[in-house]
Design a protein around this motif. Structure first.
Motif, PDB file in Angstrom:
ATOM      1  N   ARG A  34      28.488  32.335  93.041  1.00  0.00           N
ATOM      2  CA  ARG A  34      29.272  31.585  92.085  1.00  0.00           C
ATOM      3  C   ARG A  34      30.128  30.618  92.920  1.00  0.00           C
ATOM      4  O   ARG A  34      30.520  31.098  93.980  1.00  0.00           O
ATOM      5  CB  ARG A  34      29.909  32.427  91.211  1.00  0.00           C
ATOM      6  CG  ARG A  34      30.999  33.235  91.611  1.00  0.00           C
ATOM      7  CD  ARG A  34      31.599  34.372  90.436  1.00  0.00           C
ATOM      8  NE  ARG A  34      32.738  35.074  90.921  1.00  0.00           N
ATOM      9  CZ  ARG A  34      33.319  36.059  90.186  1.00  0.00           C
ATOM     10  NH1 ARG A  34      32.708  36.442  89.115  1.00  0.00           N
ATOM     11  NH2 ARG A  34      34.391  36.648  90.660  1.00  0.00           N
ATOM     12  N   GLN A  35      30.589  29.706  92.160  1.00  0.00           N
ATOM     13  CA  GLN A  35      31.506  28.691  92.683  1.00  0.00           C
ATOM     14  C   GLN A  35      32.412  28.208  91.561  1.00  0.00           C
ATOM     15  O   GLN A  35      31.926  27.775  90.649  1.00  0.00           O
ATOM     16  CB  GLN A  35      30.843  27.342  93.199  1.00  0.00           C
ATOM     17  CG  GLN A  35      31.804  26.606  93.815  1.00  0.00           C
ATOM     18  CD  GLN A  35      31.049  25.537  94.825  1.00  0.00           C
ATOM     19  OE1 GLN A  35      29.765  25.048  94.604  1.00  0.00           O
ATOM     20  NE2 GLN A  35      31.824  25.000  95.719  1.00  0.00           N
ATOM     21  N   ALA A  36      33.627  28.871  91.526  1.00  0.00           N
ATOM     22  CA  ALA A  36      34.805  28.270  90.767  1.00  0.00           C
ATOM     23  C   ALA A  36      35.303  27.105  91.041  1.00  0.00           C
ATOM     24  O   ALA A  36      35.313  26.504  92.205  1.00  0.00           O
ATOM     25  CB  ALA A  36      35.761  29.258  90.959  1.00  0.00           C
ATOM     26  N   LYS A  60      36.994  25.982  94.506  1.00  0.00           N
ATOM     27  CA  LYS A  60      36.767  26.877  95.519  1.00  0.00           C
ATOM     28  C   LYS A  60      35.511  27.079  96.026  1.00  0.00           C
ATOM     29  O   LYS A  60      34.596  26.292  95.807  1.00  0.00           O
ATOM     30  CB  LYS A  60      36.998  28.398  94.686  1.00  0.00           C
ATOM     31  CG  LYS A  60      38.571  28.651  94.223  1.00  0.00           C
ATOM     32  CD  LYS A  60      38.614  30.089  93.722  1.00  0.00           C
ATOM     33  CE  LYS A  60      40.116  30.154  93.208  1.00  0.00           C
ATOM     34  NZ  LYS A  60      40.404  31.544  92.490  1.00  0.00           N
ATOM     35  N   ARG A 109      31.947  28.435  97.287  1.00  0.00           N
ATOM     36  CA  ARG A 109      30.639  29.294  96.769  1.00  0.00           C
ATOM     37  C   ARG A 109      30.962  30.621  97.365  1.00  0.00           C
ATOM     38  O   ARG A 109      30.782  30.857  98.655  1.00  0.00           O
ATOM     39  CB  ARG A 109      29.235  28.528  96.866  1.00  0.00           C
ATOM     40  CG  ARG A 109      28.250  29.192  96.222  1.00  0.00           C
ATOM     41  CD  ARG A 109      26.967  28.454  95.890  1.00  0.00           C
ATOM     42  NE  ARG A 109      26.679  27.640  96.853  1.00  0.00           N
ATOM     43  CZ  ARG A 109      25.663  26.976  96.915  1.00  0.00           C
ATOM     44  NH1 ARG A 109      25.250  26.347  95.855  1.00  0.00           N
ATOM     45  NH2 ARG A 109      25.261  26.096  97.817  1.00  0.00           N
ATOM     46  N   GLU A 155      38.956  34.980  85.608  1.00  0.00           N
ATOM     47  CA  GLU A 155      38.464  34.779  86.814  1.00  0.00           C
ATOM     48  C   GLU A 155      37.196  34.720  87.174  1.00  0.00           C
ATOM     49  O   GLU A 155      36.758  34.355  88.394  1.00  0.00           O
ATOM     50  CB  GLU A 155      39.566  35.482  87.744  1.00  0.00           C
ATOM     51  CG  GLU A 155      39.238  37.179  87.438  1.00  0.00           C
ATOM     52  CD  GLU A 155      40.526  37.572  86.720  1.00  0.00           C
ATOM     53  OE1 GLU A 155      40.908  37.034  85.523  1.00  0.00           O
ATOM     54  OE2 GLU A 155      40.883  38.820  87.103  1.00  0.00           O
ATOM     55  N   ASP A 156      36.173  35.187  86.059  1.00  0.00           N
ATOM     56  CA  ASP A 156      34.837  35.052  86.321  1.00  0.00           C
ATOM     57  C   ASP A 156      34.220  33.563  85.936  1.00  0.00           C
ATOM     58  O   ASP A 156      33.138  33.457  86.252  1.00  0.00           O
ATOM     59  CB  ASP A 156      34.165  36.190  85.598  1.00  0.00           C
ATOM     60  CG  ASP A 156      34.217  37.729  86.035  1.00  0.00           C
ATOM     61  OD1 ASP A 156      34.666  38.260  84.999  1.00  0.00           O
ATOM     62  OD2 ASP A 156      34.459  37.708  87.506  1.00  0.00           O
ATOM     63  N   THR A 157      35.039  32.659  85.657  1.00  0.00           N
ATOM     64  CA  THR A 157      34.492  31.585  85.275  1.00  0.00           C
ATOM     65  C   THR A 157      34.168  30.730  86.464  1.00  0.00           C
ATOM     66  O   THR A 157      34.975  30.647  87.261  1.00  0.00           O
ATOM     67  CB  THR A 157      35.806  30.787  84.596  1.00  0.00           C
ATOM     68  OG1 THR A 157      36.113  31.502  82.995  1.00  0.00           O
ATOM     69  CG2 THR A 157      35.561  29.417  84.178  1.00  0.00           C
ATOM     70  N   ALA A 158      33.123  30.188  86.454  1.00  0.00           N
ATOM     71  CA  ALA A 158      32.281  29.666  87.455  1.00  0.00           C
ATOM     72  C   ALA A 158      31.101  28.976  87.114  1.00  0.00           C
ATOM     73  O   ALA A 158      30.571  29.579  86.180  1.00  0.00           O
ATOM     74  CB  ALA A 158      32.563  30.391  88.540  1.00  0.00           C
ATOM     75  N   TYR A 193      27.378  29.531  87.998  1.00  0.00           N
ATOM     76  CA  TYR A 193      26.516  30.529  88.727  1.00  0.00           C
ATOM     77  C   TYR A 193      25.277  30.240  89.177  1.00  0.00           C
ATOM     78  O   TYR A 193      24.591  29.555  88.336  1.00  0.00           O
ATOM     79  CB  TYR A 193      26.389  31.812  87.701  1.00  0.00           C
ATOM     80  CG  TYR A 193      27.637  32.795  87.638  1.00  0.00           C
ATOM     81  CD1 TYR A 193      28.752  32.057  86.926  1.00  0.00           C
ATOM     82  CD2 TYR A 193      27.613  33.801  88.297  1.00  0.00           C
ATOM     83  CE1 TYR A 193      29.639  33.031  86.799  1.00  0.00           C
ATOM     84  CE2 TYR A 193      28.871  34.712  87.952  1.00  0.00           C
ATOM     85  CZ  TYR A 193      29.937  34.164  87.459  1.00  0.00           C
ATOM     86  OH  TYR A 193      31.007  35.030  87.213  1.00  0.00           O
ATOM     87  N   GLN A 248      26.617  27.682  83.928  1.00  0.00           N
ATOM     88  CA  GLN A 248      28.062  27.795  83.737  1.00  0.00           C
ATOM     89  C   GLN A 248      28.401  29.132  82.852  1.00  0.00           C
ATOM     90  O   GLN A 248      27.980  29.161  81.751  1.00  0.00           O
ATOM     91  CB  GLN A 248      28.670  26.447  83.022  1.00  0.00           C
ATOM     92  CG  GLN A 248      30.230  26.546  82.803  1.00  0.00           C
ATOM     93  CD  GLN A 248      31.069  26.549  83.992  1.00  0.00           C
ATOM     94  OE1 GLN A 248      30.660  25.836  84.985  1.00  0.00           O
ATOM     95  NE2 GLN A 248      31.964  27.271  83.823  1.00  0.00           N
ATOM     96  N   THR A 296      32.071  30.717  81.240  1.00  0.00           N
ATOM     97  CA  THR A 296      33.271  30.547  81.069  1.00  0.00           C
ATOM     98  C   THR A 296      33.777  31.415  80.206  1.00  0.00           C
ATOM     99  O   THR A 296      33.228  31.956  79.038  1.00  0.00           O
ATOM    100  CB  THR A 296      33.548  29.094  80.135  1.00  0.00           C
ATOM    101  OG1 THR A 296      33.165  28.036  81.053  1.00  0.00           O
ATOM    102  CG2 THR A 296      34.976  28.921  79.907  1.00  0.00           C
TER     103      THR A 296
END
Length: 121
Positions: A35-37, A40, A42, A85-88, A90, A116, A118
């Motif tokens: 995952r990549q927020a 940030k 990956r 904080e899991d928002t990213a 995937y 995505q 969210t």
């Protein structure tokens, strides 16, 4: 080359759950989730090889479960107790390597387009 198609992303409130799916067009030794927020790098989350050996990033603390249906060439990621904080985005990934090499991003052969996730507070 293996084509990977993810699905199952969406918006959910904190504490909720989602299950991601990744359909592969062919055989691969190992598949995983990254995952990549926003803003940030990956990061690797989990992987499973053809022997059904699962590996997880320590940070997941048992909230996520990876599984695979070999008959359908499909990889899953069950995500529980989701946090903002899991928002990213995937991504599903395919690697020709088993063992811990499967989580090395530079060794990944194929990537999905991403889905995505969210999580709102």
């Amino acid at each position: 080359q293996v084509r990977l198609v993810e699905s199952g992303g969406g918006s959910v409130q904190a504490g909720g759950a989602l299950r991601l799916s990744c359909a592969a067009s062919g055989y691969t030794a190992c598949m995983g989730w990254f995952r990549q927020a926003p803003g940030k790098e990956r990061k690797w989350l989990a992987s499973m090889d053809t022997y059904h050996t699962a590996r997880y990033a320590d940070s997941l603390k048992g909230r996520f479960t990876i599984s695979q249906d070999n008959a359908k060439n499909t990889l899953y990621l069950q995500m529980n107790s989701l946090k903002p904080e899991d928002t990213a985005m995937y991504y599903c990934a395919a690697s020709p390597y088993t063992t811990n090499l499967c989580k090395v991003e530079e060794l990944i052969d194929d990537w999905g387009q991403g889905t995505q996730v969210t999580v709102s507070s």
